[in-house]
Motif scaffolding. Structure first.
Motif, PDB file in Angstrom:
ATOM      1  N   ASP A  47       0.870  -1.169   0.000  1.00  0.00           N
ATOM      2  CA  ASP A  47       0.000   0.000   0.000  1.00  0.00           C
ATOM      3  C   ASP A  47       0.907   1.219   0.000  1.00  0.00           C
ATOM      4  N   LEU A  49       0.444   4.220   0.295  1.00  0.00           N
ATOM      5  CA  LEU A  49       0.111   5.278   1.253  1.00  0.00           C
ATOM      6  C   LEU A  49       0.411   4.873   2.687  1.00  0.00           C
ATOM      7  N   ASP A  50       0.847   3.647   2.896  1.00  0.00           N
ATOM      8  CA  ASP A  50       1.132   3.128   4.236  1.00  0.00           C
ATOM      9  C   ASP A  50       2.628   3.225   4.500  1.00  0.00           C
ATOM     10  N   ALA A  52       4.492   2.796   7.157  1.00  0.00           N
ATOM     11  CA  ALA A  52       5.088   1.687   7.899  1.00  0.00           C
ATOM     12  C   ALA A  52       5.303   0.481   6.999  1.00  0.00           C
ATOM     13  N   ALA A  53       4.340   0.216   6.118  1.00  0.00           N
ATOM     14  CA  ALA A  53       4.460  -0.926   5.208  1.00  0.00           C
ATOM     15  C   ALA A  53       5.577  -0.708   4.190  1.00  0.00           C
ATOM     16  N   PRO A  73       1.614   9.636  -1.602  1.00  0.00           N
ATOM     17  CA  PRO A  73       2.409   9.048  -0.518  1.00  0.00           C
ATOM     18  C   PRO A  73       3.313  10.062   0.179  1.00  0.00           C
ATOM     19  N   VAL A  78       5.007   9.118   3.813  1.00  0.00           N
ATOM     20  CA  VAL A  78       5.722   7.865   3.567  1.00  0.00           C
ATOM     21  C   VAL A  78       7.233   8.054   3.667  1.00  0.00           C
TER      22      VAL A  78
END
Length: 432
Positions: A47, A49-50, A52-53, A73, A78
């Motif tokens: 993702d 926009l995540d 942490a990911a 992002p 991000v």
């Protein structure tokens, strides 16, 4: 180094293509990527926009550099999450990315830095909107304050249409920027910066309107070319001194240094250069033509910006030729596009036109059989290089002619005037 690129459009394909040609890149990944990017990079699912990911993926891959392509992002923070993991990242912080995320914020920064731009009003009510429209008159320029994928600006002679767009922007507590119309040609100028040193790239011009002759609605961009034979040779130096460096200095002074790609959208007006807008990332489709001409290896340049060592980078090297990109878009773009149509002719371009013409994927996917299908509004960026704009343009349109996508559309006049004017100037010089 190992490099992870975040995004899945033609801009990211252009970035991945250049990075794949850099001998210092030992492994190249892209998340989520697209059907074309899969040919030059290993795709990963994430993702975008995540934060942490994305940071976790970069750590798992052992990436020595993360390049964040799209604006959303960046505005979502991000790059901050990746930096927090100690991984070099090319892309500004969420605070610095407000330069694109809020046009009102960008106007405030420009005012503080003394950067030349259009006079404007930030409006939040119908009364303020009416006063601003009356103050400037037609043509009206109304901008959504936030991110709008390149389609949040309305330029119109129609007061009712301008008012309607402005009211839609402020609905639900938003705000709009209404500003004076800037005459003259537009120029896109990118600069790589580490928050102190600013290194401008070569300028480009893109074509925002959907139809030939700059008719039709605004789009994310239907084509681009570089260099600009008609531009003042001192343009880049002037913009560096009056726009780019002062903006970077002002953001550093505020405690929110801008590290990444600063994109200045400019109007060359009768009163001089004026900033139309800032973006916080590489532009699309201008990136396609700018990187096509860049001879300096890309990974080292972006890594230097990400690690604060840009001052040590030697002067950039550029090809003497030109590059042209033509966007092939889906049926009904920039409205709701039709997707799922087969894209044919890609192999023919590679076999008959490469390496001087090639296809960069934007909105594509693959079915179970491996066939490429349309999956977005702008589907492909057909990019070509040549000794001059005429040669690059001819190659680009020859390659476009080999591609089949039912219901697709493209402009037929990308770089036409600039190429013709440059050819006339060359002929006149030879005759003299």
């Amino acid at each position: 180094m190992k490099v992870l690129v975040i995004g899945g459009g033609a801009r990211e394909h252009a970035l991945c293509r250049s990075l794949s040609l850099d001998p210092d890149v030992t492994a190249l990944y892209c998340a989520p990527g697209n059907a074309g990017i899969a040919e030059v990079a290993e795709l990963r699912s994430v993702d975008a926009l995540d934060g942490a990911a994305v940071a976790a993926l970069a750590a798992d891959l052992g990436a020595g550099l993360v390049v964040v392509g799209p604006e959303a992002p960046l505005v979502a923070g991000v790059a901050d999450a990746v930096r927090a993991r100690g991984i070099p990242v090319f892309g500004p912080s969420a605070q610095a990315a407000r330069l694109e995320g809020s046009k009102a914020f960008a106007k405030d920064v420009m005012a503080a830095a003394g950067v030349p731009t259009a006079r404007s009003y930030v409006c939040t009510t119908a009364e303020e909107i009416d006063a601003a429209l009356d103050a400037f008159g037609a043509p009206y320029v109304v901008k959504d304050d936030g991110l709008a994928a390149g389609k949040g600006v309305v330029v119109t002679e129609d007061a009712a249409a301008a008012r309607a767009h402005a009211l839609a922007c402020v609905e639900g507590g938003g705000q709009t920027v209404i500003e004076e119309f800037l005459d003259g040609p537009e120029v896109s100028l990118f600069a790589v910066t580490d928050g102190e040193t600013v290194v401008p790239l070569q300028p480009a011009q893109d074509f925002k309107r959907a139809l030939d002759g700059d008719a039709g609605p605004n789009t994310g961009g239907m084509g681009a070319y570089s260099p600009l034979p008609w531009a003042d040779p001192q343009l880049v130096d002037e913009v560096l001194a009056t726009v780019l460096q002062p903006t970077v200095d002002e953001l550093r002074r505020r405690g929110t240094p801008f590290s990444g790609l600063l994109y200045a959208g400019l109007a060359i007006t009768s009163r001089g250069v004026r900033v139309i807008e800032f973006n916080a990332r590489f532009g699309d489709p201008e990136t396609q033509v700018v990187l096509a001409r860049l001879k300096t290896p890309l990974a080292g340049l972006l890594h230097a910006a990400a690690t604060g060592t840009l001052a040590a980078v030697p002067p950039l090297r550029w090809s003497d030729g030109a590059a042209v990109t033509v966007v092939i878009a889906s049926h009904n773009y920039p409205g709701t596009p039709r997707t799922g149509d087969p894209v044919e002719g890609l192999a023919a371009v590679a076999e008959q036109d490469g390496p001087t013409a090639y296809v960069l994927h934007a909105g594509t996917t693959q079915d179970a059989s491996g066939a490429v299908l349309s999956a977005g509004g702008r589907v492909l960026s057909v990019t070509a290089t040549g000794a001059d704009l005429t040669a690059a343009r001819d190659r680009a349109y020859r390659a476009v002619g080999r591609i089949s996508l039912d219901g697709s559309q493209h402009r037929t006049d990308i770089a036409r005037k600039a190429a013709a004017d440059a050819a006339r100037a060359t002929n006149a010089g030879a005759q003299a």
